[in-house]
Motif scaffolding. Structure first.
Motif, PDB file in Angstrom:
ATOM      1  N   GLN A  60       0.834  -1.264  -0.030  1.00  0.00           N
ATOM      2  CA  GLN A  60      -0.187  -0.384   0.169  1.00  0.00           C
ATOM      3  C   GLN A  60       1.166   0.975   0.444  1.00  0.00           C
ATOM      4  N   ASN A  61       1.828   0.547   0.907  1.00  0.00           N
ATOM      5  CA  ASN A  61       2.484   2.125   0.582  1.00  0.00           C
ATOM      6  C   ASN A  61       3.366   2.959  -0.709  1.00  0.00           C
ATOM      7  N   LEU A  62       3.862   1.357  -0.996  1.00  0.00           N
ATOM      8  CA  LEU A  62       4.210   1.378  -3.024  1.00  0.00           C
ATOM      9  C   LEU A  62       3.671   1.833  -3.780  1.00  0.00           C
ATOM     10  N   LYS A  63       2.493   1.852  -3.314  1.00  0.00           N
ATOM     11  CA  LYS A  63       1.187   2.089  -4.326  1.00  0.00           C
ATOM     12  C   LYS A  63       1.222   3.867  -4.252  1.00  0.00           C
ATOM     13  N   ALA A  64       0.580   3.705  -2.811  1.00  0.00           N
ATOM     14  CA  ALA A  64       0.574   5.244  -2.221  1.00  0.00           C
ATOM     15  C   ALA A  64       1.572   6.175  -2.554  1.00  0.00           C
ATOM     16  N   SER A  65       3.025   5.911  -2.826  1.00  0.00           N
ATOM     17  CA  SER A  65       3.681   6.987  -3.164  1.00  0.00           C
ATOM     18  C   SER A  65       4.550   7.029  -4.873  1.00  0.00           C
ATOM     19  N   LEU A  66       4.239   5.632  -5.651  1.00  0.00           N
ATOM     20  CA  LEU A  66       3.893   6.201  -6.556  1.00  0.00           C
ATOM     21  C   LEU A  66       2.644   7.129  -7.101  1.00  0.00           C
ATOM     22  N   SER A  67       1.343   6.608  -6.835  1.00  0.00           N
ATOM     23  CA  SER A  67       0.713   8.081  -7.192  1.00  0.00           C
ATOM     24  C   SER A  67       0.631   9.699  -6.721  1.00  0.00           C
ATOM     25  N   SER A  68       1.565   9.416  -5.756  1.00  0.00           N
ATOM     26  CA  SER A  68       2.229  11.116  -5.187  1.00  0.00           C
ATOM     27  C   SER A  68       3.392  11.264  -6.190  1.00  0.00           C
ATOM     28  N   THR A  69       4.436  10.314  -6.581  1.00  0.00           N
ATOM     29  CA  THR A  69       5.143  10.836  -7.374  1.00  0.00           C
ATOM     30  C   THR A  69       5.000  10.607  -8.994  1.00  0.00           C
ATOM     31  N   LEU A  70       3.637  10.650  -9.819  1.00  0.00           N
ATOM     32  CA  LEU A  70       3.296  10.459 -10.538  1.00  0.00           C
ATOM     33  C   LEU A  70       2.915  12.229 -10.709  1.00  0.00           C
ATOM     34  N   ASP A  71       2.089  12.711  -9.814  1.00  0.00           N
ATOM     35  CA  ASP A  71       2.138  13.992  -9.555  1.00  0.00           C
ATOM     36  C   ASP A  71       3.140  14.872 -10.582  1.00  0.00           C
ATOM     37  N   PHE A  72       4.092  14.450 -10.077  1.00  0.00           N
ATOM     38  CA  PHE A  72       5.257  15.721 -10.738  1.00  0.00           C
ATOM     39  C   PHE A  72       6.062  15.069 -12.613  1.00  0.00           C
ATOM     40  N   PHE A  73       5.445  13.793 -12.491  1.00  0.00           N
ATOM     41  CA  PHE A  73       5.773  13.038 -13.839  1.00  0.00           C
ATOM     42  C   PHE A  73       4.815  12.742 -14.645  1.00  0.00           C
ATOM     43  N   PRO A  74       3.586  13.641 -14.779  1.00  0.00           N
ATOM     44  CA  PRO A  74       1.965  13.238 -15.314  1.00  0.00           C
ATOM     45  C   PRO A  74       2.303  12.573 -16.615  1.00  0.00           C
ATOM     46  N   GLN A  75       3.589  12.327 -17.577  1.00  0.00           N
ATOM     47  CA  GLN A  75       3.958  11.797 -18.781  1.00  0.00           C
ATOM     48  C   GLN A  75       3.862   9.723 -19.001  1.00  0.00           C
ATOM     49  N   LEU A  76       4.247   9.654 -17.773  1.00  0.00           N
ATOM     50  CA  LEU A  76       4.762   8.410 -17.290  1.00  0.00           C
ATOM     51  C   LEU A  76       3.148   7.809 -16.617  1.00  0.00           C
ATOM     52  N   ALA A  77       1.751   8.916 -16.561  1.00  0.00           N
ATOM     53  CA  ALA A  77       0.806   8.231 -16.488  1.00  0.00           C
ATOM     54  C   ALA A  77      -0.331   8.273 -17.900  1.00  0.00           C
ATOM     55  N   GLY A  78       0.642   8.831 -19.057  1.00  0.00           N
ATOM     56  CA  GLY A  78      -0.136   8.958 -19.999  1.00  0.00           C
ATOM     57  C   GLY A  78       0.002   8.769 -20.754  1.00  0.00           C
ATOM     58  N   ARG A  79      -0.575   8.600 -21.830  1.00  0.00           N
ATOM     59  CA  ARG A  79      -0.377   7.570 -22.982  1.00  0.00           C
ATOM     60  C   ARG A  79      -0.139   7.885 -24.568  1.00  0.00           C
ATOM     61  N   LEU A  80       0.703   7.174 -25.104  1.00  0.00           N
ATOM     62  CA  LEU A  80       0.868   7.767 -26.391  1.00  0.00           C
ATOM     63  C   LEU A  80      -0.474   7.865 -27.440  1.00  0.00           C
ATOM     64  N   THR A  81      -0.288   9.147 -27.916  1.00  0.00           N
ATOM     65  CA  THR A  81      -1.361   9.783 -29.606  1.00  0.00           C
ATOM     66  C   THR A  81      -0.329   9.301 -30.449  1.00  0.00           C
TER      67      THR A  81
END
Length: 457
Positions: free
Chosen positions: A59-80
Protein backbone atom coordinates in the motif's frame (compact mmCIF):
# COMPACT_ATOMS: atom_id res chain seq x y z
CA UNK A 1 15.67 -23.54 -7.69
CA UNK A 2 12.54 -24.49 -9.60
CA UNK A 3 9.93 -21.85 -8.99
CA UNK A 4 6.96 -20.21 -10.62
CA UNK A 5 5.53 -16.70 -10.62
CA UNK A 6 2.03 -16.29 -9.25
CA UNK A 7 0.32 -12.97 -9.89
CA UNK A 8 -1.69 -11.83 -6.88
CA UNK A 9 -3.12 -8.63 -8.34
CA UNK A 10 -2.90 -6.07 -11.10
CA UNK A 11 -3.96 -2.47 -10.62
CA UNK A 12 -3.77 0.91 -12.30
CA UNK A 13 -2.05 3.70 -10.37
CA UNK A 14 -3.06 7.22 -11.33
CA UNK A 15 -1.67 10.56 -10.32
CA UNK A 16 -3.65 11.80 -7.35
CA UNK A 17 -3.41 15.48 -8.26
CA UNK A 18 -3.87 15.49 -12.03
CA UNK A 19 -7.06 16.47 -13.81
CA UNK A 20 -7.56 14.32 -16.91
CA UNK A 21 -10.25 16.66 -18.33
CA UNK A 22 -7.66 19.02 -19.86
CA UNK A 23 -4.50 16.91 -20.09
CA UNK A 24 -1.05 18.28 -20.78
CA UNK A 25 0.36 17.34 -24.19
CA UNK A 26 4.09 16.80 -24.64
CA UNK A 27 5.51 16.78 -28.16
CA UNK A 28 8.26 14.28 -28.86
CA UNK A 29 11.72 15.28 -30.04
CA UNK A 30 13.67 13.43 -32.74
CA UNK A 31 15.61 11.63 -29.99
CA UNK A 32 12.33 10.38 -28.52
CA UNK A 33 10.79 9.39 -31.85
CA UNK A 34 13.85 7.34 -32.81
CA UNK A 35 13.02 4.93 -29.96
CA UNK A 36 9.47 4.04 -31.06
CA UNK A 37 10.44 0.54 -32.23
CA UNK A 38 12.61 -0.27 -29.22
CA UNK A 39 11.75 -2.34 -26.15
CA UNK A 40 10.93 -0.78 -22.80
CA UNK A 41 13.85 0.23 -20.57
CA UNK A 42 14.01 -2.10 -17.58
CA UNK A 43 15.76 -2.11 -14.23
CA UNK A 44 15.06 -3.96 -11.00
CA UNK A 45 16.13 -3.83 -7.35
CA UNK A 46 16.46 -6.71 -4.91
CA UNK A 47 15.85 -6.04 -1.20
CA UNK A 48 15.83 -8.16 1.95
CA UNK A 49 12.41 -8.37 3.59
CA UNK A 50 11.27 -5.07 5.13
CA UNK A 51 10.17 -5.13 8.75
CA UNK A 52 6.68 -3.95 7.80
CA UNK A 53 4.07 -6.52 6.86
CA UNK A 54 3.13 -7.28 3.28
CA UNK A 55 -0.01 -5.18 3.09
CA UNK A 56 1.72 -2.12 4.55
CA UNK A 57 4.61 -2.31 2.08
CA UNK A 58 2.40 -2.78 -0.99
CA UNK A 59 0.00 0.00 0.00
CA UNK A 60 2.88 2.38 0.70
CA UNK A 61 4.45 1.66 -2.68
CA UNK A 62 1.13 2.26 -4.44
CA UNK A 63 0.45 5.49 -2.57
CA UNK A 64 3.95 6.87 -3.07
CA UNK A 65 3.88 5.90 -6.76
CA UNK A 66 0.65 7.86 -7.16
CA UNK A 67 2.21 10.89 -5.43
CA UNK A 68 5.33 10.66 -7.59
CA UNK A 69 3.24 10.64 -10.76
CA UNK A 70 2.01 14.08 -9.73
CA UNK A 71 5.49 15.33 -10.70
CA UNK A 72 5.89 12.99 -13.71
CA UNK A 73 2.47 13.16 -15.45
CA UNK A 74 3.84 11.80 -18.73
CA UNK A 75 4.39 8.38 -17.13
CA UNK A 76 0.69 8.16 -16.29
CA UNK A 77 -0.30 9.08 -19.85
CA UNK A 78 -0.40 7.35 -23.22
CA UNK A 79 1.02 8.01 -26.67
CA UNK A 80 -1.36 9.54 -29.20
CA UNK A 81 -0.84 9.12 -32.95
CA UNK A 82 -2.25 11.64 -35.44
CA UNK A 83 -2.35 10.39 -39.03
CA UNK A 84 -1.87 12.87 -41.86
CA UNK A 85 -2.96 12.86 -45.51
CA UNK A 86 0.57 12.26 -46.84
CA UNK A 87 0.81 8.82 -45.15
CA UNK A 88 2.85 10.26 -42.28
CA UNK A 89 1.99 10.44 -38.62
CA UNK A 90 2.89 12.59 -35.65
CA UNK A 91 3.11 11.36 -32.08
CA UNK A 92 2.78 13.10 -28.73
CA UNK A 93 2.39 12.13 -25.08
CA UNK A 94 -1.14 12.68 -23.88
CA UNK A 95 -0.83 13.17 -20.12
CA UNK A 96 -4.41 11.99 -19.60
CA UNK A 97 -3.77 10.15 -16.32
CA UNK A 98 -4.67 6.75 -17.75
CA UNK A 99 -2.27 5.44 -15.14
CA UNK A 100 0.74 3.20 -14.61
CA UNK A 101 0.51 -0.59 -14.26
CA UNK A 102 1.22 -2.06 -10.82
CA UNK A 103 1.61 -5.85 -10.49
CA UNK A 104 1.92 -7.73 -7.19
CA UNK A 105 3.34 -11.24 -7.60
CA UNK A 106 5.01 -14.06 -5.67
CA UNK A 107 7.94 -16.27 -6.72
CA UNK A 108 7.09 -19.43 -4.80
CA UNK A 109 10.00 -20.83 -2.78
CA UNK A 110 12.62 -18.48 -4.26
CA UNK A 111 15.24 -16.85 -2.02
CA UNK A 112 17.73 -14.01 -2.37
CA UNK A 113 20.54 -16.57 -2.51
CA UNK A 114 18.82 -18.31 -5.43
CA UNK A 115 19.24 -15.08 -7.41
CA UNK A 116 22.65 -13.91 -6.23
CA UNK A 117 24.71 -17.08 -5.88
CA UNK A 118 24.43 -18.59 -9.39
CA UNK A 119 27.23 -17.58 -11.74
CA UNK A 120 24.71 -16.83 -14.48
CA UNK A 121 21.47 -14.89 -14.21
CA UNK A 122 18.66 -17.35 -13.35
CA UNK A 123 16.10 -17.22 -16.21
CA UNK A 124 13.25 -16.69 -13.76
CA UNK A 125 14.57 -13.18 -13.01
CA UNK A 126 13.42 -12.11 -16.47
CA UNK A 127 9.85 -12.78 -15.37
CA UNK A 128 10.25 -10.19 -12.59
CA UNK A 129 9.89 -7.45 -15.21
CA UNK A 130 6.53 -6.40 -16.68
CA UNK A 131 5.83 -5.67 -20.37
CA UNK A 132 8.91 -7.60 -21.53
CA UNK A 133 7.40 -8.22 -24.97
CA UNK A 134 6.11 -4.68 -25.53
CA UNK A 135 7.51 -2.18 -28.00
CA UNK A 136 7.52 1.52 -27.25
CA UNK A 137 5.16 2.43 -30.11
CA UNK A 138 2.52 0.32 -28.35
CA UNK A 139 2.30 3.05 -25.73
CA UNK A 140 -0.88 4.14 -27.47
CA UNK A 141 -2.70 1.43 -25.52
CA UNK A 142 -0.12 0.03 -23.08
CA UNK A 143 1.04 1.86 -19.95
CA UNK A 144 4.16 4.01 -20.34
CA UNK A 145 5.33 2.80 -16.92
CA UNK A 146 4.84 -0.63 -15.37
CA UNK A 147 6.04 -1.86 -11.97
CA UNK A 148 6.10 -5.43 -10.68
CA UNK A 149 6.62 -6.21 -7.00
CA UNK A 150 7.67 -9.85 -6.66
CA UNK A 151 7.79 -11.43 -3.21
CA UNK A 152 10.57 -13.90 -2.43
CA UNK A 153 10.88 -16.06 0.69
CA UNK A 154 13.29 -13.59 2.31
CA UNK A 155 13.08 -10.50 0.11
CA UNK A 156 11.33 -8.55 -2.60
CA UNK A 157 12.25 -7.58 -6.14
CA UNK A 158 10.95 -4.32 -7.63
CA UNK A 159 11.07 -4.57 -11.44
CA UNK A 160 10.32 -1.44 -13.50
CA UNK A 161 9.68 -0.99 -17.23
CA UNK A 162 9.70 2.46 -18.89
CA UNK A 163 8.56 3.26 -22.42
CA UNK A 164 11.78 4.23 -24.22
CA UNK A 165 10.05 6.95 -26.22
CA UNK A 166 9.31 8.75 -22.97
CA UNK A 167 12.52 8.15 -21.03
CA UNK A 168 16.21 7.36 -21.33
CA UNK A 169 18.35 5.83 -18.58
CA UNK A 170 19.11 9.10 -16.78
CA UNK A 171 15.43 10.04 -16.72
CA UNK A 172 14.52 6.54 -15.54
CA UNK A 173 16.83 6.83 -12.53
CA UNK A 174 15.61 10.38 -11.89
CA UNK A 175 12.07 9.02 -11.52
CA UNK A 176 13.10 6.04 -9.39
CA UNK A 177 15.15 8.23 -7.05
CA UNK A 178 12.16 10.58 -6.73
CA UNK A 179 9.77 7.70 -6.04
CA UNK A 180 12.03 6.31 -3.34
CA UNK A 181 12.33 9.76 -1.73
CA UNK A 182 8.55 10.21 -1.63
CA UNK A 183 8.18 6.67 -0.28
CA UNK A 184 10.46 7.71 2.60
CA UNK A 185 8.26 10.71 3.35
CA UNK A 186 9.79 13.56 1.32
CA UNK A 187 6.90 15.83 0.34
CA UNK A 188 8.53 17.95 -2.36
CA UNK A 189 11.27 16.93 -4.78
CA UNK A 190 14.61 18.70 -4.70
CA UNK A 191 14.97 18.11 -8.46
CA UNK A 192 11.59 18.12 -10.21
CA UNK A 193 11.77 17.05 -13.87
CA UNK A 194 11.91 19.43 -16.83
CA UNK A 195 9.02 18.12 -18.93
CA UNK A 196 9.30 20.32 -22.04
CA UNK A 197 11.31 18.78 -24.87
CA UNK A 198 14.15 20.60 -26.64
CA UNK A 199 13.78 21.31 -30.37
CA UNK A 200 16.09 22.85 -32.93
CA UNK A 201 15.01 26.38 -33.86
CA UNK A 202 12.82 26.34 -36.95
CA UNK A 203 11.75 22.69 -36.58
CA UNK A 204 8.35 22.05 -38.15
CA UNK A 205 6.18 20.71 -35.36
CA UNK A 206 4.73 18.28 -34.79
CA UNK A 207 7.42 16.21 -36.47
CA UNK A 208 6.03 13.80 -39.04
CA UNK A 209 7.33 10.25 -39.41
CA UNK A 210 6.35 6.97 -41.05
CA UNK A 211 4.74 5.38 -38.03
CA UNK A 212 4.66 1.55 -38.11
CA UNK A 213 1.17 0.35 -38.91
CA UNK A 214 1.93 -3.32 -38.29
CA UNK A 215 3.42 -5.09 -35.34
CA UNK A 216 7.22 -4.97 -35.39
CA UNK A 217 8.84 -8.18 -34.19
CA UNK A 218 12.40 -8.46 -32.96
CA UNK A 219 13.82 -11.94 -32.62
CA UNK A 220 14.97 -11.94 -29.00
CA UNK A 221 18.14 -13.97 -28.63
CA UNK A 222 18.38 -14.66 -24.92
CA UNK A 223 21.97 -15.55 -24.21
CA UNK A 224 23.65 -16.03 -20.85
CA UNK A 225 24.20 -13.08 -18.53
CA UNK A 226 26.92 -12.72 -15.96
CA UNK A 227 27.72 -9.88 -13.57
CA UNK A 228 31.33 -8.76 -13.14
CA UNK A 229 32.15 -6.46 -10.23
CA UNK A 230 35.12 -4.08 -10.37
CA UNK A 231 36.37 -2.34 -7.23
CA UNK A 232 37.53 1.27 -7.12
CA UNK A 233 41.11 0.09 -6.56
CA UNK A 234 41.15 -2.29 -9.55
CA UNK A 235 39.61 0.35 -11.80
CA UNK A 236 42.27 2.83 -10.69
CA UNK A 237 44.96 0.34 -11.70
CA UNK A 238 43.43 -0.06 -15.17
CA UNK A 239 43.09 3.70 -15.54
CA UNK A 240 46.73 4.29 -14.60
CA UNK A 241 47.87 1.57 -17.00
CA UNK A 242 45.83 2.98 -19.89
CA UNK A 243 46.98 6.56 -19.28
CA UNK A 244 50.62 5.41 -19.23
CA UNK A 245 50.12 4.12 -22.79
CA UNK A 246 48.81 7.37 -24.30
CA UNK A 247 50.01 10.92 -24.77
CA UNK A 248 49.78 13.23 -21.78
CA UNK A 249 47.46 15.39 -23.92
CA UNK A 250 44.68 12.90 -23.18
CA UNK A 251 43.11 11.86 -19.89
CA UNK A 252 41.57 8.41 -19.99
CA UNK A 253 38.59 8.09 -17.65
CA UNK A 254 37.90 5.21 -15.30
CA UNK A 255 34.97 4.03 -17.42
CA UNK A 256 36.96 4.20 -20.67
CA UNK A 257 39.79 2.13 -19.19
CA UNK A 258 37.35 -0.43 -17.78
CA UNK A 259 35.38 -0.75 -21.03
CA UNK A 260 38.58 -1.18 -23.01
CA UNK A 261 39.58 -3.97 -20.60
CA UNK A 262 36.18 -5.67 -21.00
CA UNK A 263 36.14 -5.27 -24.78
CA UNK A 264 39.59 -6.82 -25.09
CA UNK A 265 38.53 -9.89 -23.13
CA UNK A 266 35.35 -10.36 -25.15
CA UNK A 267 37.25 -10.22 -28.43
CA UNK A 268 40.20 -12.27 -27.13
CA UNK A 269 37.87 -15.10 -26.17
CA UNK A 270 36.05 -15.34 -29.49
CA UNK A 271 39.06 -16.50 -31.56
CA UNK A 272 38.73 -13.73 -34.15
CA UNK A 273 41.00 -13.14 -37.13
CA UNK A 274 43.50 -10.38 -36.15
CA UNK A 275 42.61 -8.54 -39.37
CA UNK A 276 38.88 -8.55 -38.68
CA UNK A 277 37.33 -5.22 -37.75
CA UNK A 278 35.56 -5.10 -34.39
CA UNK A 279 33.27 -2.35 -33.10
CA UNK A 280 32.37 -0.95 -29.73
CA UNK A 281 29.28 1.26 -29.30
CA UNK A 282 28.74 3.44 -26.25
CA UNK A 283 25.77 5.57 -25.30
CA UNK A 284 26.68 9.24 -24.82
CA UNK A 285 24.45 11.51 -22.74
CA UNK A 286 24.71 14.90 -24.39
CA UNK A 287 22.76 16.98 -21.85
CA UNK A 288 26.02 18.62 -20.67
CA UNK A 289 27.38 18.79 -24.23
CA UNK A 290 24.80 21.19 -25.61
CA UNK A 291 25.41 24.95 -25.66
CA UNK A 292 23.80 25.99 -23.43
CA UNK A 293 23.62 22.62 -21.66
CA UNK A 294 20.30 20.89 -21.20
CA UNK A 295 19.36 20.61 -17.54
CA UNK A 296 20.38 17.30 -15.98
CA UNK A 297 16.75 16.84 -14.94
CA UNK A 298 15.63 17.11 -18.59
CA UNK A 299 13.12 14.25 -18.76
CA UNK A 300 13.22 12.46 -22.09
CA UNK A 301 15.82 11.04 -24.45
CA UNK A 302 19.10 12.90 -24.87
CA UNK A 303 21.46 10.23 -26.19
CA UNK A 304 23.79 9.60 -29.10
CA UNK A 305 25.72 6.44 -29.96
CA UNK A 306 29.49 6.78 -30.22
CA UNK A 307 31.33 4.06 -32.14
CA UNK A 308 34.93 2.87 -32.04
CA UNK A 309 36.29 0.58 -34.78
CA UNK A 310 39.60 -1.29 -34.56
CA UNK A 311 41.27 -4.38 -35.98
CA UNK A 312 41.05 -7.30 -33.56
CA UNK A 313 44.83 -7.68 -33.60
CA UNK A 314 45.32 -3.99 -32.86
CA UNK A 315 42.92 -4.23 -29.91
CA UNK A 316 44.69 -7.26 -28.47
CA UNK A 317 48.32 -6.26 -28.85
CA UNK A 318 50.45 -5.12 -25.93
CA UNK A 319 49.33 -1.48 -26.20
CA UNK A 320 45.72 -2.38 -26.97
CA UNK A 321 44.29 -1.27 -23.63
CA UNK A 322 45.56 2.27 -24.06
CA UNK A 323 44.70 2.42 -27.76
CA UNK A 324 41.10 1.25 -27.22
CA UNK A 325 40.58 3.61 -24.29
CA UNK A 326 42.03 6.50 -26.31
CA UNK A 327 39.68 5.83 -29.23
CA UNK A 328 36.75 5.82 -26.80
CA UNK A 329 38.01 9.08 -25.33
CA UNK A 330 38.19 10.68 -28.77
CA UNK A 331 34.75 9.39 -29.73
CA UNK A 332 33.18 10.94 -26.65
CA UNK A 333 35.04 14.23 -27.11
CA UNK A 334 33.85 14.47 -30.72
CA UNK A 335 30.23 14.86 -29.62
CA UNK A 336 30.15 18.64 -29.52
CA UNK A 337 27.08 20.85 -29.70
CA UNK A 338 27.77 21.38 -33.40
CA UNK A 339 27.97 17.66 -34.16
CA UNK A 340 24.78 16.93 -32.27
CA UNK A 341 22.96 19.66 -34.21
CA UNK A 342 24.25 18.23 -37.51
CA UNK A 343 22.94 14.80 -36.55
CA UNK A 344 19.55 16.25 -35.67
CA UNK A 345 19.29 18.18 -38.95
CA UNK A 346 20.23 15.05 -40.88
CA UNK A 347 17.60 13.02 -39.06
CA UNK A 348 14.89 15.63 -39.68
CA UNK A 349 15.61 15.43 -43.41
CA UNK A 350 15.22 11.63 -43.38
CA UNK A 351 13.60 10.39 -40.14
CA UNK A 352 14.51 6.80 -39.30
CA UNK A 353 13.41 4.71 -36.35
CA UNK A 354 15.98 2.58 -34.55
CA UNK A 355 15.77 -1.17 -34.09
CA UNK A 356 17.95 -3.40 -31.94
CA UNK A 357 19.31 -5.23 -34.98
CA UNK A 358 20.23 -1.94 -36.67
CA UNK A 359 22.05 -0.62 -33.63
CA UNK A 360 23.88 -3.60 -32.25
CA UNK A 361 24.43 -6.20 -34.95
CA UNK A 362 27.83 -7.87 -34.47
CA UNK A 363 29.18 -5.24 -32.07
CA UNK A 364 29.92 -4.91 -28.38
CA UNK A 365 27.64 -2.20 -27.01
CA UNK A 366 27.55 -0.48 -23.66
CA UNK A 367 24.45 0.94 -21.99
CA UNK A 368 23.83 2.33 -18.56
CA UNK A 369 26.27 4.52 -16.67
CA UNK A 370 28.27 4.42 -13.41
CA UNK A 371 26.48 7.68 -12.56
CA UNK A 372 23.28 5.60 -12.20
CA UNK A 373 23.54 4.63 -8.56
CA UNK A 374 20.73 2.22 -7.89
CA UNK A 375 22.19 1.37 -4.49
CA UNK A 376 20.77 4.68 -3.27
CA UNK A 377 17.21 3.68 -4.20
CA UNK A 378 15.84 3.30 -0.67
CA UNK A 379 12.05 3.05 -0.30
CA UNK A 380 12.24 3.26 3.48
CA UNK A 381 13.62 -0.14 4.42
CA UNK A 382 17.25 0.24 3.36
CA UNK A 383 19.40 -0.08 0.27
CA UNK A 384 19.09 -2.91 -2.26
CA UNK A 385 21.49 -5.84 -2.15
CA UNK A 386 21.60 -6.07 -5.95
CA UNK A 387 20.43 -4.40 -9.15
CA UNK A 388 19.60 -6.20 -12.39
CA UNK A 389 18.42 -4.98 -15.77
CA UNK A 390 15.63 -6.69 -17.68
CA UNK A 391 15.76 -8.50 -21.04
CA UNK A 392 14.67 -5.50 -23.12
CA UNK A 393 16.86 -4.40 -26.06
CA UNK A 394 19.69 -6.84 -25.35
CA UNK A 395 21.69 -8.59 -28.04
CA UNK A 396 24.99 -10.42 -28.45
CA UNK A 397 27.66 -8.37 -26.70
CA UNK A 398 25.44 -6.05 -24.67
CA UNK A 399 27.08 -4.61 -21.54
CA UNK A 400 24.99 -2.76 -18.95
CA UNK A 401 26.95 -0.81 -16.34
CA UNK A 402 25.81 0.72 -13.06
CA UNK A 403 27.52 2.16 -10.03
CA UNK A 404 28.67 -0.55 -7.64
CA UNK A 405 27.67 -0.92 -3.97
CA UNK A 406 30.74 0.95 -2.72
CA UNK A 407 31.74 4.43 -3.90
CA UNK A 408 33.87 4.24 -7.05
CA UNK A 409 32.94 0.61 -7.79
CA UNK A 410 31.35 -0.36 -11.10
CA UNK A 411 29.55 -3.53 -11.99
CA UNK A 412 28.81 -4.74 -15.48
CA UNK A 413 26.18 -7.18 -16.75
CA UNK A 414 27.58 -8.95 -19.81
CA UNK A 415 25.25 -10.69 -22.30
CA UNK A 416 27.10 -13.29 -24.40
CA UNK A 417 27.05 -16.97 -25.38
CA UNK A 418 27.91 -19.38 -22.56
CA UNK A 419 31.12 -20.47 -24.30
CA UNK A 420 32.48 -16.92 -24.44
CA UNK A 421 31.60 -16.10 -20.84
CA UNK A 422 33.22 -19.33 -19.64
CA UNK A 423 36.37 -18.44 -21.55
CA UNK A 424 36.38 -14.96 -20.00
CA UNK A 425 36.16 -16.52 -16.55
CA UNK A 426 39.41 -18.40 -17.32
CA UNK A 427 41.07 -15.30 -18.79
CA UNK A 428 43.57 -14.43 -16.07
CA UNK A 429 44.39 -11.00 -17.50
CA UNK A 430 40.71 -10.07 -17.42
CA UNK A 431 39.77 -11.72 -14.12
CA UNK A 432 42.68 -10.08 -12.31
CA UNK A 433 40.59 -6.88 -12.32
CA UNK A 434 37.37 -8.58 -11.17
CA UNK A 435 36.40 -8.46 -7.50
CA UNK A 436 34.34 -11.42 -6.21
CA UNK A 437 31.21 -9.82 -4.81
CA UNK A 438 27.45 -10.07 -5.07
CA UNK A 439 25.68 -6.81 -4.33
CA UNK A 440 26.84 -5.64 -0.93
CA UNK A 441 27.82 -9.16 -0.02
CA UNK A 442 30.44 -11.74 -0.84
CA UNK A 443 29.05 -15.10 -1.86
CA UNK A 444 29.86 -16.47 1.59
CA UNK A 445 27.85 -13.72 3.27
CA UNK A 446 24.87 -14.27 0.99
CA UNK A 447 24.72 -17.92 2.00
CA UNK A 448 24.10 -16.78 5.57
CA UNK A 449 21.17 -14.59 4.51
CA UNK A 450 18.56 -17.26 5.04
CA UNK A 451 15.20 -16.58 6.61
CA UNK A 452 13.62 -19.86 7.78
CA UNK A 453 10.27 -18.23 8.59
CA UNK A 454 8.32 -16.03 6.20
CA UNK A 455 7.63 -13.34 8.77
CA UNK A 456 6.92 -10.24 6.68
CA UNK A 457 6.92 -10.38 2.89
Amino acid sequence: MASSIRVISKSTIQSAARNSDSPLKIELSPWDLEALLLDFLQVGFLYPNPKENKDTVIQNLKASLSSTLDFFPQLAGRLTVVEHDDDTSSVFINCNNSGALFIHAVAEGLTISDILLPVYLPPIVRSFFPLTEAKSYQGTHKPLLAVQITELVDGIFIGCSFNHTVSDGRSMFHFLTSWSQISRGVGMLSKPPTLERWFLDGTDRPIRIRFPKEKVNHSRLLLEERVFHFSKEKIAELKAKANAMVSSNYKISSLQALMAHLWRSIIRNQDMDPKEEVEFVMVIDFRPRMNPPLPLNYFGNALEDGMVTMKAGELLNQEGLGKAALEMNKAVASYTHEKIIRHMKSWLEDPKLLTVSDMFADVVDMGGSPTFNGYKIDFGWGKPVAIRSGPGDKSHGTIIVFAGPEEGDIYAEVHLPYKTLEAMAKDHEFMDAVTPAVGFFTAAAVKKMTTPVRSSL
